[in-house]
Design an enzyme around this catalytic site. Structure first.
Site, PDB file in Angstrom:
ATOM      1  N   SER A   1       0.847  -1.189   0.000  1.00 30.81           N
ATOM      2  CA  SER A   1       0.000   0.000   0.000  1.00 30.81           C
ATOM      3  C   SER A   1       0.878   1.232   0.000  1.00 30.81           C
ATOM      4  O   SER A   1       1.955   1.238   0.614  1.00 30.81           O
ATOM      5  CB  SER A   1      -0.905   0.025   1.234  1.00 30.81           C
TER       6      SER A   1
ATOM      7  N   TYR B   1      -1.585  -0.432  10.317  1.00 28.78           N
ATOM      8  CA  TYR B   1      -1.758  -0.871   8.928  1.00 28.78           C
ATOM      9  C   TYR B   1      -0.556  -0.458   8.090  1.00 28.78           C
ATOM     10  O   TYR B   1       0.020  -1.265   7.350  1.00 28.78           O
ATOM     11  CB  TYR B   1      -3.037  -0.268   8.351  1.00 28.78           C
TER      12      TYR B   1
END
Length: 248
Positions: free
Chosen positions: A143, A157
């Site tokens: 990501s 995350y």
């Protein structure tokens, strides 16, 4: 039967029944690969992905495997090899995210992100290396948040996706002598059921992007398929952004 740059190749995509994963499955199959993909919950949704691939002349098979469970990941690799007679491409796409400030996250939520986003990828890679040969490809789906987290609530995350980037760089050295490449794709906001382009967080995300729209699963799938193909043989150990200029 579909022919293309991945003809004759066998692939496993973790978390391939929806969103970005489904886009990757569709594109790999469209480019000629035989694709197995895992799903954790909805057999119906997974079968819809497989049926859509079959309708265009491709080959895809859904495998029930929860990336929270190590034995499921091990079994998914074994099933793919048994069914297709080998493995050439591994795409670690399965991922989960809980977005709230660290003091409000439960350890169950933190452990789930660590297990699915990092540990399951390591397990899949270790199992796949017994089968990947010269020209093998490993592609991790990270990501852009590994590099840029402009909002509060994404620290854990982002850390897990940063770990994938580091893992990719390190393994490139180990795998190059075997003729295997490994790369990390870092999407920005992508229009999916879990993160819709018209959702409540969309305007904030668009505000920190250069391109005034979300990406699509098909665009990420095309990028991944290129990295899986013969023209990407000189690319390894890289974290490659497909993010619309997220975060400046």
């Amino acid at each position: 039967m579909v022919t293309g740059p991945l003809e004759g190749k066998s692939a496993l995509v973790t978390g391939g029944s929806r969103g970005v994963g489904a886009g990757i499955v569709a594109r790999l199959a469209a480019d000629g690969a035989r694709v197995a993909f895992t799903y954790a919950h909805s057999k119906e949704r997974a079968q819809q992905v497989a049926d859509a691939v079959a309708a265009t002349g491709g080959v895809a098979q859904a495998i029930r495997a929860d990336s929270l469970v190590e034995v499921d990941v091990v079994s998914a690799v074994a099933h793919t090899v048994d069914h297709f007679g080998g493995l050439d491409i591994l795409v670690n796409n399965a991922g989960v995210g809980s977005f709230t400030e660290i003091t409000d996250l439960t350890m169950t939520e933190i452990d789930a992100m660590l297990t699915v986003n990092v540990r399951s990828a390591i397990v899949a890679i270790r199992e796949s290396l017994a089968h990947l040969g010269e020209g093998g490809r490993i592609i991790n789906i990270g990501s852009i948040n590994a590099d840029r987290m402009p909002f509060p609530g994404g620290s854990i995350y982002a850390m897990t996706k940063g770990a994938l980037s580091s893992l990719t760089r390190g393994l490139a050295r180990e795998l190059a002598p075997r003729g295997i490449t490994i790369n990390n794709v870092q999407p920005g906001p992508v229009d999916t059921d879990a993160n819709p382009a018209d959702g409540p967080a969309a305007s904030a995300m668009l505000g920190v992007m250069a391109v005034d729209r979300f990406g699509t699963a098909a665009e990420v799938g095309a990028f991944v398929s290129f990295l899986a193909g013969p023209e990407a043989a000189y690319i390894t150990g890289a974290s490659l952004n497909i993010d619309g200029g997220f975060g400046g």
